[in-house]
Scaffold this active site. Structure first.
Site, short mmCIF file in Angstrom:
data_model
loop_
_atom_site.label_atom_id
_atom_site.label_comp_id
_atom_site.label_asym_id
_atom_site.label_seq_id
_atom_site.Cartn_x
_atom_site.Cartn_y
_atom_site.Cartn_z
N GLU A 134 -17.05 -1.15 -11.30
CA GLU A 134 -18.39 -1.67 -11.00
C GLU A 134 -19.46 -0.62 -11.28
O GLU A 134 -19.38 0.51 -10.80
CB GLU A 134 -18.44 -2.12 -9.52
CG GLU A 134 -19.81 -2.69 -9.14
CD GLU A 134 -19.81 -3.51 -7.85
OE1 GLU A 134 -18.73 -3.75 -7.28
OE2 GLU A 134 -20.91 -3.92 -7.44
N LYS A 174 -7.49 -7.55 -3.54
CA LYS A 174 -8.26 -6.47 -4.18
C LYS A 174 -8.69 -5.49 -3.10
O LYS A 174 -9.04 -5.90 -1.98
CB LYS A 174 -9.49 -7.03 -4.91
CG LYS A 174 -10.36 -5.92 -5.55
CD LYS A 174 -11.33 -6.46 -6.59
CE LYS A 174 -12.58 -7.09 -6.02
NZ LYS A 174 -13.43 -6.20 -5.19
O1 KIV Z 1 -16.98 -8.92 -3.69
C1 KIV Z 1 -17.25 -9.09 -4.89
O2 KIV Z 1 -17.90 -10.05 -5.29
C2 KIV Z 1 -16.78 -8.08 -5.84
C3 KIV Z 1 -17.27 -8.20 -7.24
C4 KIV Z 1 -18.65 -7.67 -7.34
C5 KIV Z 1 -16.35 -7.55 -8.21
O3 KIV Z 1 -16.06 -7.20 -5.48
#
Ligand code: KIV
Length: 271
Positions: free
Chosen positions: A189, A120
């Site tokens: 988010e 991600k």
């Molecule tokens: O790092 C994380 O926990 C996140 C979530 C808030 C989606 O990116």
């Protein structure tokens, strides 16, 4: 039968099928083996090895300090625990911005050394080149738009993003771009629910919200917040399912008392 019940292993294709059948996707964070075991056995669809480990595991104020080596360590622990969930690992701050060669090296390291199934990354057009390069190596990418904690010093606060038209328009364009590039899903988010709805309707890939309202394809929370381990963090979007800080503190007090009063160990608790 729901897709969720049918599948033995969640893949990016399964997530797409869930969106198209209107089946919601449940995602939580995990950073260690024991927690990941519990969440996977409960049937969670996606486990995110989030860079929020920087906050909840290491006690930093922001997500910026966590390193690629530390993220690999967390991801390895989670992957070892999981039978069913898709494991997505965050690329940490500094490992992909502004240099697509470094981005590719970081993604390959985390995939090769941890066994995670996807990465991600936070951002839209500004990280297009890095996303392209990682995708071209066959690594699935989940996007992340709206409040992006790695850019906290640019934003200045953790308040709701994209309330103004200009930022909302950029977010929609970024979401369309991420889909066009080939990202398999996007986290949104802390943005207005109506804007998140627009994005979910305009895209074919799953949109996972955190503080983005109910009209998206799935939800994600930080597990330590959802379980009430982080006692003082109480944003409006958070639903707490336990108050584990208090429960664990009480258990610890009882243990201390039992040791001090010589109640523990008793006759049966020894060899
Ligand atoms: O790092 C994380 O926990 C996140 C979530 C808030 C989606 O990116």
């Amino acid at each position: 039968m729901s897709v969720h019940k049918q599948v033995k292993k969640v893949t990016t294709h399964v997530l797409h099928a869930m969106k198209h059948r209107g089946e919601k996707i449940a995602m939580l964070t995990a950073y260690d083996f024991s927690m990941a075991r519990i969440l996977d056995a409960a049937g969670i669809d996606i486990l995110l090895v989030g860079d929020s480990a920087s906050n909840v595991m290491a006690g930093h104020e922001t997500t910026l300090p966590i390193t690629l080596d530390q993220m690999i360590y967390h991801a390895q622990s989670v992957v070892r625990a999981v039978d069913r969930a898709l494991v997505v690992a965050d690329l940490p701050f500094g490992s992909y911005q502004g240099n697509s060669k470094r981005a590719l090296d970081s993604a390959i390291r985390i995939m090769k050394e941890s066994g995670a199934h996807a990465v991600k990354m936070e951002g839209g057009a500004e990280i297009e080149e890095s996303i392209r390069r990682i995708l071209s190596a066959g690594v699935p990418v989940m996007g992340h738009l709206g409040l992006m904690p790695q850019s906290i010093y640019k934003f200045g606060t953790y308040t709701v993003r994209a309330k103004e038209d200009e930022e909302a328009q950029k977010l929609i364009e970024d979401a369309m771009l991420l889909e066009k590039l080939g990202c398999f899903a996007i986290v949104l988010e802390k943005i207005p629910a109506e804007l998140a709805k627009k994005v979910a309707e305009a895209t074919k890939i799953p949109i996972i919200g955190i503080g983005a309202g109910p009209h998206v394809d799935g939800q994600v929370l930080v597990t330590h917040d959802m379980l009430g381990i982080t006692k003082d963090f109480k944003p409006r979007f958070l639903r707490r399912y336990l108050e584990l800080f208090d429960e664990m503190q009480n258990a610890t007090k009882r243990y201390i008392n039992d040791v001090k009063t010589k109640d523990f160990p008793n006759d049966r608790e020894q060899y």
